[in-house]
Design a protein around this motif. Structure first.
Motif, PDB file in Angstrom:
ATOM      1  N   GLU A  23      42.607   2.098  49.356  1.00  0.00           N
ATOM      2  CA  GLU A  23      42.930   1.508  50.662  1.00  0.00           C
ATOM      3  C   GLU A  23      43.990   2.342  51.379  1.00  0.00           C
ATOM      4  OE1 GLU A  23      42.157  -0.753  53.745  1.00  0.00           O
ATOM      5  OE2 GLU A  23      41.160  -1.086  51.823  1.00  0.00           O
ATOM      6  N   GLU A  37      37.988  -3.078  60.690  1.00  0.00           N
ATOM      7  CA  GLU A  37      37.577  -3.845  59.515  1.00  0.00           C
ATOM      8  C   GLU A  37      38.465  -5.080  59.321  1.00  0.00           C
ATOM      9  OE1 GLU A  37      36.666  -3.028  54.798  1.00  0.00           O
ATOM     10  OE2 GLU A  37      38.265  -1.876  55.767  1.00  0.00           O
ATOM     11  N   LEU A  41      37.427  -9.072  59.452  1.00  0.00           N
ATOM     12  CA  LEU A  41      37.723 -10.025  58.376  1.00  0.00           C
ATOM     13  C   LEU A  41      38.343 -11.309  58.932  1.00  0.00           C
ATOM     14  CD1 LEU A  41      39.123  -7.617  55.641  1.00  0.00           C
ATOM     15  CD2 LEU A  41      37.031  -8.982  55.496  1.00  0.00           C
ATOM     16  N   HIS A  68      45.963  -5.229  54.560  1.00  0.00           N
ATOM     17  CA  HIS A  68      44.602  -4.943  54.090  1.00  0.00           C
ATOM     18  C   HIS A  68      44.389  -5.408  52.659  1.00  0.00           C
ATOM     19  CE1 HIS A  68      42.866  -2.593  57.436  1.00  0.00           C
ATOM     20  NE2 HIS A  68      44.146  -2.434  57.746  1.00  0.00           N
ATOM     21  N   GLU A  72      41.442  -8.040  52.237  1.00  0.00           N
ATOM     22  CA  GLU A  72      40.227  -7.508  51.612  1.00  0.00           C
ATOM     23  C   GLU A  72      40.086  -7.870  50.141  1.00  0.00           C
ATOM     24  OE1 GLU A  72      39.322  -3.363  52.448  1.00  0.00           O
ATOM     25  OE2 GLU A  72      40.570  -3.479  54.260  1.00  0.00           O
TER      26      GLU A  72
END
Length: 167
Positions: A23, A37, A41, A68, A72
């Motif tokens: 990441e 992204e 989300l 993130h 994620e």
């Protein structure tokens, strides 16, 4: 028990480190794609696209990797595994849990040893269920019955298997 816990958590920790490393690399090489992204989300979680973008931008500005990682992978600083600490805790818990049955086996006369040990362990398991219920702030009956019931059934199966295999 501690070694098994360490091995399991070490594998989980390795996975978390690999995810964070990947990441971090994507954030350095593709920051716009990563922002898109993250926005997506938050849209999938129910935010409007505009608000999702605003949240993504603000969280990325504060700590992009943390934002993130949580969105994620569900990784937060509090959820990072500590294999050695947790393995030691499991080892201490296992040894503590074995103390009462061991004392019963050593101190109780042979004719009633198995029955008394069974009762002592059931009582200790019920106490464990009660403690976990108090910690979790739930009514203690179900955790006590579940913990003692599963433990009692496990002991019974082990006892029967021992008598069948070694009559």
């Amino acid at each position: 028990m501690g070694a098994v816990e360490y091995s399991k958590l070490r594998a989980e920790s390795d996975q978390q480190v690999a995810q964070l490393t990947a990441e971090r690399a994507r954030l350095e090489t593709e920051p716009d794609a990563e922002l898109d992204e993250l926005t997506e989300l938050y849209v999938e979680r129910g935010l409007s696209p505009g608000l999702a973008r605003q949240v993504a931008v603000e969280l990325t500005a504060h700590d992009a990797l943390a934002a993130h990682a949580e969105a994620e992978y569900g990784i937060t600083s509090a959820s990072l595994t500590a294999p050695l600490r947790d393995a030691l805790a499991v080892s201490v818990a296992f040894a503590s849990g074995a103390l009462l049955p061991w004392l019963a086996m050593v101190l109780i006369p042979v004719p009633s040893r198995a029955a008394v040990t069974f009762v002592i362990v059931l009582a200790a398991l019920a106490l464990t269920g009660w403690v976990s219920a108090r910690i979790s702030k739930v009514h203690p009956t179900l955790p006590m019955v579940r913990t003692a019931g599963i433990g009692g059934l496990s002991m019974l199966i082990t006892y029967v298997a021992g008598h069948l295999l070694f009559p």
